[in-house]
Design a protein around this motif. Structure first.
Motif, PDB file in Angstrom:
ATOM      1  N   LEU A   6       0.155   1.592 -12.267  1.00  0.00           N
ATOM      2  CA  LEU A   6       1.151   2.373 -11.696  1.00  0.00           C
ATOM      3  C   LEU A   6       2.654   1.724 -12.236  1.00  0.00           C
ATOM      4  CD1 LEU A   6       0.019   3.055  -7.892  1.00  0.00           C
ATOM      5  CD2 LEU A   6      -0.202   4.499  -9.965  1.00  0.00           C
ATOM      6  N   ASP A   7       3.720   2.557 -12.351  1.00  0.00           N
ATOM      7  CA  ASP A   7       5.106   1.850 -12.520  1.00  0.00           C
ATOM      8  C   ASP A   7       5.711   1.433 -11.192  1.00  0.00           C
ATOM      9  OD1 ASP A   7       5.928   4.220 -11.411  1.00  0.00           O
ATOM     10  OD2 ASP A   7       6.831   5.137 -13.365  1.00  0.00           O
ATOM     11  N   GLU A   8       6.797   1.096 -11.341  1.00  0.00           N
ATOM     12  CA  GLU A   8       7.428   0.639 -10.179  1.00  0.00           C
ATOM     13  C   GLU A   8       7.964   1.756  -9.050  1.00  0.00           C
ATOM     14  OE1 GLU A   8      10.209   1.501 -13.543  1.00  0.00           O
ATOM     15  OE2 GLU A   8       8.463   0.162 -13.556  1.00  0.00           O
ATOM     16  N   ASP A  11       4.226   5.778 -10.006  1.00  0.00           N
ATOM     17  CA  ASP A  11       3.729   6.636 -10.853  1.00  0.00           C
ATOM     18  C   ASP A  11       2.835   6.214 -11.929  1.00  0.00           C
ATOM     19  OD1 ASP A  11       5.426   8.859  -9.664  1.00  0.00           O
ATOM     20  OD2 ASP A  11       7.072   8.182 -10.622  1.00  0.00           O
ATOM     21  N   PHE A  12       1.780   7.181 -12.314  1.00  0.00           N
ATOM     22  CA  PHE A  12       0.865   6.639 -13.290  1.00  0.00           C
ATOM     23  C   PHE A  12       1.595   6.380 -14.655  1.00  0.00           C
ATOM     24  CE2 PHE A  12      -2.488   9.420 -10.992  1.00  0.00           C
ATOM     25  CZ  PHE A  12      -3.091   8.051 -10.550  1.00  0.00           C
ATOM     26  N   THR A  13       1.102   5.298 -15.242  1.00  0.00           N
ATOM     27  CA  THR A  13       1.582   4.879 -16.514  1.00  0.00           C
ATOM     28  C   THR A  13       0.727   5.757 -17.677  1.00  0.00           C
ATOM     29  OG1 THR A  13       0.355   3.043 -16.756  1.00  0.00           O
ATOM     30  CG2 THR A  13       2.706   2.786 -15.879  1.00  0.00           C
ATOM     31  N   LEU A  14       1.290   6.261 -18.598  1.00  0.00           N
ATOM     32  CA  LEU A  14       0.787   7.065 -19.523  1.00  0.00           C
ATOM     33  C   LEU A  14       1.069   6.532 -21.073  1.00  0.00           C
ATOM     34  CD1 LEU A  14       0.865  10.332 -17.776  1.00  0.00           C
ATOM     35  CD2 LEU A  14      -1.220   9.252 -17.695  1.00  0.00           C
ATOM     36  N   ASN A  16       0.692   4.238 -23.277  1.00  0.00           N
ATOM     37  CA  ASN A  16       0.990   3.117 -23.911  1.00  0.00           C
ATOM     38  C   ASN A  16      -0.194   2.371 -23.639  1.00  0.00           C
ATOM     39  OD1 ASN A  16       1.014   1.759 -21.282  1.00  0.00           O
ATOM     40  ND2 ASN A  16       3.192   2.326 -21.009  1.00  0.00           N
ATOM     41  N   ALA A  17       0.234   1.008 -24.110  1.00  0.00           N
ATOM     42  CA  ALA A  17      -1.126  -0.048 -24.295  1.00  0.00           C
ATOM     43  C   ALA A  17      -1.233  -0.684 -22.682  1.00  0.00           C
ATOM     44  CB  ALA A  17      -0.752  -1.341 -25.322  1.00  0.00           C
ATOM     45  N   HIS A  18      -0.287  -0.261 -21.855  1.00  0.00           N
ATOM     46  CA  HIS A  18      -0.368  -1.052 -20.546  1.00  0.00           C
ATOM     47  C   HIS A  18      -0.666  -0.117 -19.683  1.00  0.00           C
ATOM     48  CE1 HIS A  18       0.997  -4.704 -22.473  1.00  0.00           C
ATOM     49  NE2 HIS A  18       2.040  -4.092 -22.879  1.00  0.00           N
ATOM     50  N   ALA A  19      -1.365   1.093 -20.233  1.00  0.00           N
ATOM     51  CA  ALA A  19      -1.828   2.217 -19.058  1.00  0.00           C
ATOM     52  C   ALA A  19      -2.787   1.794 -18.042  1.00  0.00           C
ATOM     53  CB  ALA A  19      -2.190   3.438 -19.876  1.00  0.00           C
ATOM     54  N   TYR A  20      -3.592   0.750 -18.477  1.00  0.00           N
ATOM     55  CA  TYR A  20      -4.822   0.212 -17.461  1.00  0.00           C
ATOM     56  C   TYR A  20      -4.662  -1.112 -17.195  1.00  0.00           C
ATOM     57  CZ  TYR A  20      -6.965   4.957 -18.423  1.00  0.00           C
ATOM     58  OH  TYR A  20      -7.264   6.223 -18.596  1.00  0.00           O
ATOM     59  N   ILE A  21      -5.112  -1.456 -15.900  1.00  0.00           N
ATOM     60  CA  ILE A  21      -5.258  -3.052 -15.522  1.00  0.00           C
ATOM     61  C   ILE A  21      -6.455  -2.967 -14.974  1.00  0.00           C
ATOM     62  CG2 ILE A  21      -2.738  -3.169 -14.839  1.00  0.00           C
ATOM     63  CD1 ILE A  21      -3.595  -2.600 -12.083  1.00  0.00           C
ATOM     64  N   ASP A  22      -6.798  -4.300 -15.150  1.00  0.00           N
ATOM     65  CA  ASP A  22      -8.462  -4.646 -14.493  1.00  0.00           C
ATOM     66  C   ASP A  22      -8.231  -5.878 -13.957  1.00  0.00           C
ATOM     67  OD1 ASP A  22      -8.086  -6.575 -16.734  1.00  0.00           O
ATOM     68  OD2 ASP A  22      -9.423  -5.542 -18.000  1.00  0.00           O
ATOM     69  N   GLY A  23      -9.477  -6.473 -13.408  1.00  0.00           N
ATOM     70  CA  GLY A  23      -9.435  -7.749 -12.695  1.00  0.00           C
ATOM     71  C   GLY A  23      -9.046  -7.539 -11.297  1.00  0.00           C
ATOM     72  N   ARG A  28      -6.325  -5.191  -6.253  1.00  0.00           N
ATOM     73  CA  ARG A  28      -5.123  -5.015  -5.563  1.00  0.00           C
ATOM     74  C   ARG A  28      -4.340  -3.624  -5.493  1.00  0.00           C
ATOM     75  NH1 ARG A  28      -0.043  -4.861  -6.964  1.00  0.00           N
ATOM     76  NH2 ARG A  28      -0.445  -5.527  -9.124  1.00  0.00           N
ATOM     77  N   GLN A  29      -4.256  -3.006  -6.660  1.00  0.00           N
ATOM     78  CA  GLN A  29      -3.765  -1.907  -6.928  1.00  0.00           C
ATOM     79  C   GLN A  29      -4.425  -0.764  -6.048  1.00  0.00           C
ATOM     80  OE1 GLN A  29      -1.660  -0.511 -10.367  1.00  0.00           O
ATOM     81  NE2 GLN A  29      -2.852   1.239 -10.146  1.00  0.00           N
ATOM     82  N   ALA A  30      -5.798  -0.958  -6.167  1.00  0.00           N
ATOM     83  CA  ALA A  30      -6.896   0.133  -5.482  1.00  0.00           C
ATOM     84  C   ALA A  30      -6.551  -0.104  -4.004  1.00  0.00           C
ATOM     85  CB  ALA A  30      -8.269  -0.517  -5.724  1.00  0.00           C
TER      86      ALA A  30
END
Length: 97
Positions: A6-8, A11-14, A16-23, A28-30
């Motif tokens: 999510l951006d600041e 909203d979903f980021t779409l 770009n290379a940083h559209a997904y996070i893990d770990g 935390r975001q979940a």
């Protein structure tokens, strides 16, 4: 766990290379997005979500609110335990932080 970032603005980021996070960041975001979901808001499961209006705001029971929020966090995938949970009720502003 892999999660769409999510951006600041939340909203979903779409696209770009940083559209997904893990770990840890994904977990935390979940937790954050699960706490922001209201009951009846998600069309695929209207019973999923936090009953802020139905059980927390309507009853003004701080202990019940804390328990509902704690359970919601604990039920998030990949959350193993809650190490610290010290909410503070501000009666004047009617907030639980």
């Amino acid at each position: 766990m892999r999660y769409r970032a999510l951006d600041e603005n939340g909203d979903f980021t779409l696209g770009n290379a940083h559209a997904y996070i893990d770990g840890v960041d994904a977990v935390r975001q979940a937790v954050i997005t699960r706490l922001r979901l209201l009951v009846y808001e998600w069309w695929e499961d209207i019973n999923d979500g936090v009953p802020y209006w139905q059980k927390i705001i309507a009853s003004r029971d701080v202990a019940a609110a804390e328990q509902i929020i704690r359970e919601r966090i604990q039920q998030t995938p990949h959350v193993l335990s809650i190490l610290s949970f010290d909410p503070v009720w501000d009666n004047e502003n009617r907030t639980l932080m």
